[in-house]
Design a protein around this motif. Structure first.
Motif, PDB file in Angstrom:
ATOM      1  N   VAL A   1      11.550 -13.772  -3.379  1.00  0.00           N
ATOM      2  CA  VAL A   1      11.256 -12.362  -3.146  1.00  0.00           C
ATOM      3  C   VAL A   1      10.124 -11.919  -4.081  1.00  0.00           C
ATOM      4  O   VAL A   1      10.202 -12.110  -5.297  1.00  0.00           O
ATOM      5  CB  VAL A   1      12.508 -11.493  -3.377  1.00  0.00           C
ATOM      6  N   LYS A   2       9.055 -11.383  -3.547  1.00  0.00           N
ATOM      7  CA  LYS A   2       7.895 -10.976  -4.331  1.00  0.00           C
ATOM      8  C   LYS A   2       7.679  -9.463  -4.245  1.00  0.00           C
ATOM      9  O   LYS A   2       7.974  -8.847  -3.218  1.00  0.00           O
ATOM     10  CB  LYS A   2       6.635 -11.688  -3.839  1.00  0.00           C
ATOM     11  N   THR A   3       7.147  -8.890  -5.349  1.00  0.00           N
ATOM     12  CA  THR A   3       6.793  -7.478  -5.373  1.00  0.00           C
ATOM     13  C   THR A   3       5.339  -7.333  -4.953  1.00  0.00           C
ATOM     14  O   THR A   3       4.455  -7.927  -5.559  1.00  0.00           O
ATOM     15  CB  THR A   3       6.988  -6.887  -6.777  1.00  0.00           C
ATOM     16  N   ILE A   4       5.080  -6.561  -3.925  1.00  0.00           N
ATOM     17  CA  ILE A   4       3.735  -6.361  -3.401  1.00  0.00           C
ATOM     18  C   ILE A   4       3.314  -4.930  -3.674  1.00  0.00           C
ATOM     19  O   ILE A   4       4.011  -3.977  -3.302  1.00  0.00           O
ATOM     20  CB  ILE A   4       3.665  -6.660  -1.901  1.00  0.00           C
ATOM     21  N   ALA A   5       2.178  -4.746  -4.374  1.00  0.00           N
ATOM     22  CA  ALA A   5       1.698  -3.417  -4.680  1.00  0.00           C
ATOM     23  C   ALA A   5       1.270  -2.692  -3.418  1.00  0.00           C
ATOM     24  O   ALA A   5       0.715  -3.286  -2.486  1.00  0.00           O
ATOM     25  CB  ALA A   5       0.531  -3.491  -5.656  1.00  0.00           C
ATOM     26  N   GLN A   6       1.526  -1.408  -3.409  1.00  0.00           N
ATOM     27  CA  GLN A   6       1.128  -0.557  -2.305  1.00  0.00           C
ATOM     28  C   GLN A   6      -0.159   0.186  -2.677  1.00  0.00           C
ATOM     29  O   GLN A   6      -0.516   0.277  -3.859  1.00  0.00           O
ATOM     30  CB  GLN A   6       2.250   0.448  -1.997  1.00  0.00           C
ATOM     31  N   PRO A   7      -0.881   0.744  -1.710  1.00  0.00           N
ATOM     32  CA  PRO A   7      -2.044   1.558  -2.048  1.00  0.00           C
ATOM     33  C   PRO A   7      -1.639   2.696  -2.986  1.00  0.00           C
ATOM     34  O   PRO A   7      -0.606   3.351  -2.785  1.00  0.00           O
ATOM     35  CB  PRO A   7      -2.524   2.076  -0.691  1.00  0.00           C
ATOM     36  N   GLY A   8      -2.418   2.928  -4.020  1.00  0.00           N
ATOM     37  CA  GLY A   8      -2.073   3.940  -5.003  1.00  0.00           C
ATOM     38  C   GLY A   8      -2.157   5.353  -4.447  1.00  0.00           C
ATOM     39  O   GLY A   8      -3.003   5.660  -3.606  1.00  0.00           O
TER      40      GLY A   8
ATOM     41  N   PHE B   1      -9.265  17.701 -19.012  1.00  0.00           N
ATOM     42  CA  PHE B   1      -8.886  17.310 -17.662  1.00  0.00           C
ATOM     43  C   PHE B   1      -7.448  16.799 -17.683  1.00  0.00           C
ATOM     44  O   PHE B   1      -7.048  16.073 -18.593  1.00  0.00           O
ATOM     45  CB  PHE B   1      -9.816  16.219 -17.129  1.00  0.00           C
ATOM     46  N   LYS B   2      -6.680  17.176 -16.670  1.00  0.00           N
ATOM     47  CA  LYS B   2      -5.305  16.711 -16.548  1.00  0.00           C
ATOM     48  C   LYS B   2      -5.047  16.232 -15.126  1.00  0.00           C
ATOM     49  O   LYS B   2      -5.650  16.738 -14.175  1.00  0.00           O
ATOM     50  CB  LYS B   2      -4.317  17.838 -16.905  1.00  0.00           C
ATOM     51  N   TRP B   3      -4.138  15.264 -14.989  1.00  0.00           N
ATOM     52  CA  TRP B   3      -3.782  14.742 -13.678  1.00  0.00           C
ATOM     53  C   TRP B   3      -2.372  14.147 -13.735  1.00  0.00           C
ATOM     54  O   TRP B   3      -1.844  13.885 -14.817  1.00  0.00           O
ATOM     55  CB  TRP B   3      -4.791  13.689 -13.223  1.00  0.00           C
ATOM     56  N   ASN B   4      -1.780  13.964 -12.561  1.00  0.00           N
ATOM     57  CA  ASN B   4      -0.462  13.336 -12.504  1.00  0.00           C
ATOM     58  C   ASN B   4      -0.618  11.842 -12.257  1.00  0.00           C
ATOM     59  O   ASN B   4      -1.700  11.353 -11.919  1.00  0.00           O
ATOM     60  CB  ASN B   4       0.411  13.989 -11.431  1.00  0.00           C
ATOM     61  N   ALA B   5       0.470  11.114 -12.448  1.00  0.00           N
ATOM     62  CA  ALA B   5       0.424   9.656 -12.352  1.00  0.00           C
ATOM     63  C   ALA B   5       0.204   9.199 -10.911  1.00  0.00           C
ATOM     64  O   ALA B   5       0.679   9.830  -9.956  1.00  0.00           O
ATOM     65  CB  ALA B   5       1.712   9.055 -12.904  1.00  0.00           C
ATOM     66  N   SER B   6      -0.504   8.105 -10.783  1.00  0.00           N
ATOM     67  CA  SER B   6      -0.667   7.439  -9.491  1.00  0.00           C
ATOM     68  C   SER B   6       0.373   6.336  -9.370  1.00  0.00           C
ATOM     69  O   SER B   6       0.617   5.596 -10.321  1.00  0.00           O
ATOM     70  CB  SER B   6      -2.073   6.849  -9.379  1.00  0.00           C
TER      71      SER B   6
ATOM     72  N   LYS C   1     -10.146   7.883 -11.619  1.00  0.00           N
ATOM     73  CA  LYS C   1      -9.970   6.580 -11.004  1.00  0.00           C
ATOM     74  C   LYS C   1      -8.725   5.932 -11.595  1.00  0.00           C
ATOM     75  O   LYS C   1      -8.573   5.844 -12.809  1.00  0.00           O
ATOM     76  CB  LYS C   1     -11.189   5.696 -11.261  1.00  0.00           C
ATOM     77  N   ALA C   2      -7.802   5.503 -10.725  1.00  0.00           N
ATOM     78  CA  ALA C   2      -6.582   4.819 -11.149  1.00  0.00           C
ATOM     79  C   ALA C   2      -6.616   3.390 -10.620  1.00  0.00           C
ATOM     80  O   ALA C   2      -6.930   3.166  -9.448  1.00  0.00           O
ATOM     81  CB  ALA C   2      -5.346   5.538 -10.627  1.00  0.00           C
ATOM     82  N   ILE C   3      -6.311   2.439 -11.484  1.00  0.00           N
ATOM     83  CA  ILE C   3      -6.427   1.040 -11.090  1.00  0.00           C
ATOM     84  C   ILE C   3      -5.365   0.207 -11.795  1.00  0.00           C
ATOM     85  O   ILE C   3      -4.992   0.487 -12.938  1.00  0.00           O
ATOM     86  CB  ILE C   3      -7.845   0.506 -11.410  1.00  0.00           C
ATOM     87  N   ILE C   4      -4.848  -0.810 -11.086  1.00  0.00           N
ATOM     88  CA  ILE C   4      -3.893  -1.739 -11.696  1.00  0.00           C
ATOM     89  C   ILE C   4      -4.517  -3.110 -11.903  1.00  0.00           C
ATOM     90  O   ILE C   4      -4.021  -3.912 -12.696  1.00  0.00           O
ATOM     91  CB  ILE C   4      -2.610  -1.878 -10.848  1.00  0.00           C
ATOM     92  N   SER C   5      -5.609  -3.382 -11.202  1.00  0.00           N
ATOM     93  CA  SER C   5      -6.289  -4.667 -11.321  1.00  0.00           C
ATOM     94  C   SER C   5      -7.666  -4.540 -10.704  1.00  0.00           C
ATOM     95  O   SER C   5      -7.859  -3.773  -9.746  1.00  0.00           O
ATOM     96  CB  SER C   5      -5.488  -5.770 -10.621  1.00  0.00           C
TER      97      SER C   5
ATOM     98  N   ALA D   1      -8.735   0.596  -5.994  1.00  0.00           N
ATOM     99  CA  ALA D   1      -8.436   1.722  -6.877  1.00  0.00           C
ATOM    100  C   ALA D   1      -8.023   2.939  -6.059  1.00  0.00           C
ATOM    101  O   ALA D   1      -8.334   3.062  -4.867  1.00  0.00           O
ATOM    102  CB  ALA D   1      -9.646   2.063  -7.728  1.00  0.00           C
ATOM    103  N   ALA D   2      -7.333   3.849  -6.725  1.00  0.00           N
ATOM    104  CA  ALA D   2      -6.993   5.138  -6.137  1.00  0.00           C
ATOM    105  C   ALA D   2      -7.825   6.216  -6.827  1.00  0.00           C
ATOM    106  O   ALA D   2      -8.073   6.134  -8.035  1.00  0.00           O
ATOM    107  CB  ALA D   2      -5.504   5.429  -6.295  1.00  0.00           C
ATOM    108  N   TYR D   3      -8.243   7.214  -6.070  1.00  0.00           N
ATOM    109  CA  TYR D   3      -9.086   8.268  -6.619  1.00  0.00           C
ATOM    110  C   TYR D   3      -8.461   9.633  -6.385  1.00  0.00           C
ATOM    111  O   TYR D   3      -7.806   9.883  -5.369  1.00  0.00           O
ATOM    112  CB  TYR D   3     -10.482   8.236  -5.981  1.00  0.00           C
ATOM    113  N   SER D   4      -8.699  10.527  -7.340  1.00  0.00           N
ATOM    114  CA  SER D   4      -8.184  11.881  -7.239  1.00  0.00           C
ATOM    115  C   SER D   4      -9.077  12.741  -6.357  1.00  0.00           C
ATOM    116  O   SER D   4     -10.108  12.285  -5.849  1.00  0.00           O
ATOM    117  CB  SER D   4      -8.116  12.500  -8.638  1.00  0.00           C
ATOM    118  N   ASN D   5      -8.696  13.987  -6.241  1.00  0.00           N
ATOM    119  CA  ASN D   5      -9.600  14.995  -5.687  1.00  0.00           C
ATOM    120  C   ASN D   5     -10.820  15.140  -6.590  1.00  0.00           C
ATOM    121  O   ASN D   5     -10.804  14.735  -7.753  1.00  0.00           O
ATOM    122  CB  ASN D   5      -8.876  16.341  -5.582  1.00  0.00           C
ATOM    123  N   THR D   6     -11.893  15.692  -6.062  1.00  0.00           N
ATOM    124  CA  THR D   6     -13.130  15.894  -6.836  1.00  0.00           C
ATOM    125  C   THR D   6     -13.136  17.286  -7.444  1.00  0.00           C
ATOM    126  O   THR D   6     -12.932  18.286  -6.741  1.00  0.00           O
ATOM    127  CB  THR D   6     -14.366  15.705  -5.944  1.00  0.00           C
ATOM    128  N   GLN D   7     -13.378  17.341  -8.744  1.00  0.00           N
ATOM    129  CA  GLN D   7     -13.441  18.607  -9.471  1.00  0.00           C
ATOM    130  C   GLN D   7     -14.905  18.956  -9.722  1.00  0.00           C
ATOM    131  O   GLN D   7     -15.691  18.119 -10.188  1.00  0.00           O
ATOM    132  CB  GLN D   7     -12.703  18.476 -10.804  1.00  0.00           C
TER     133      GLN D   7
END
Length: 346
Positions: free
Chosen positions: A26-33, A59-64, A127-131, A136-142
């Motif tokens: 059983v493997k853990t597969i990352a999902q799109p952030g 600047f503040k943001w919530n977790a991806s 920009k949020a990234i795990i590898s 990567a996942a990106y926030s809204n543009t400020q």
């Protein structure tokens, strides 16, 4: 009967082992952030050098979330508005917020080559990234509007104290290494028929001090040598090379050449004002281009690779005069490495 029981036991053990192997696969597969939600404490910031250490914006943001409890790395990306983040300046963040000082935000703005002293529109995202191998996942543009200031570039520096200023290293002419390669340069005006001096590694006599030989306004440096000597009053281009231990002083006069002035290869001469430390001329210019050059030759010439700031570049691009008219032109070579000019229509 016993044989049948043993067969059941063996079959059960085999099934358990097989189930165990399948469980191990059983493997853990990352999902799109998920996209962080970005906010800022300000949408317009006027940057002033006198307040360089003050906080400019937070600047503040919530977790991806990428679908599992892995380490997510965050960075803020800044870009000029309208270029779709094709060119960015990035700042890493260790938490879910980042506070930038006036100086830090000004460095980012200058890195994006915005014009100083006027309002410039920037865009910011997280920009949020795990590898690096995973999207990567990106926030809204400020949106962020800033007015930046021009900050002088700090280069490795040496000093040239001498009899022209009382042998005080702290108040002496500076020479800088533009490429941090032990080759230094700078400009200085000497009014006496003969000037003696030394080069020092610090703004006191406590560092390494260089004298040496002097013949024809050049020579070889030595930490145990005599005072260096320049013969002839004038405005000099000073160089020293700590790799080869060579130094030189080249007397210069300055002019403009180009089709905005008298034509390419022809010279519109500038006059030096020792009190102001500036070369200048007021003249009728045509719409066109020009460069500054020393001694009516191209060996030492300056253009402008970035018209948005007043700094000059050795062998740089032509300087543009957009409209014909009478202009006051100044050339300032007195701040080593940060050579500049002004072009003001009368």
């Amino acid at each position: 009967m016993k044989k049948t029981i043993y067969q059941y036991i063996i079959a059960g053990m085999f099934a358990a082992a097989l189930w165990s192997c399948k469980k191990d696969e059983v493997k853990t597969i990352a999902q799109p952030g998920t996209a962080p939600a970005l906010s800022a404490t300000a949408d317009t910031v006027i940057l002033q050098k006198d307040h360089a250490g003050d906080n400019a914006v937070t600047f503040k943001w919530n977790a991806s979330s990428f679908g599992f409890n892995g380490v997510v790395k965050y960075s803020l990306e800044f870009a000029k508005k309208g270029n779709n983040f094709a060119t960015v300046k990035s700042v890493t963040a260790d938490t879910l917020s980042k506070t930038l000082t006036i100086a830090e935000l000004n460095t980012i703005a200058n890195g994006l080559e915005v014009d100083n002293g006027v309002l410039a529109n920037l865009e910011v995202r997280v920009k949020a990234i795990i590898s690096n191998n995973y999207q990567a996942a990106y926030s809204n543009t400020q949106q962020l509007v800033v007015s930046s200031y021009l900050d002088l570039i700090d280069y490795p520096t040496m000093y040239a104290p001498g009899d022209y200023q009382g042998w005080n290293p702290a108040g002496a002419v500076k020479v800088v290494s533009l490429k941090s390669d032990k080759v230094y340069e700078g400009y200085a005006y000497f009014s006496a028929a003969t000037t003696t001096f030394k080069f020092t590694s610090t703004d006191s006599w406590s560092g390494t001090n260089y004298g040496g030989t002097s013949a024809g306004n050049k020579g070889v440096l030595s930490t145990t040598g005599d005072n260096l000597q320049i013969t002839g009053a004038g405005y000099y281009y000073l160089t020293l090379d700590l790799g080869s231990n060579a130094w030189s002083a080249t007397a210069t006069t300055w002019s403009m050449t180009g089709n905005a002035a008298k034509g390419w290869g022809e010279d519109l001469d500038l006059t030096y004002d020792a009190a102001k430390g500036l070369w200048s001329v007021t003249a009728d210019l045509s719409a066109g281009e020009f460069k500054f050059r020393a001694n009516h030759a191209y060996d030492i010439n300056y253009g402008d690779n970035k018209p948005g700031d007043p700094f000059l570049n050795r062998d740089g691009g032509n300087i543009v005069v957009a409209e014909a008219g009478t202009y006051e032109v100044t050339l300032n070579l007195g701040i080593a490495g940060n050579y500049s000019y002004t072009l003001k229509k009368k």
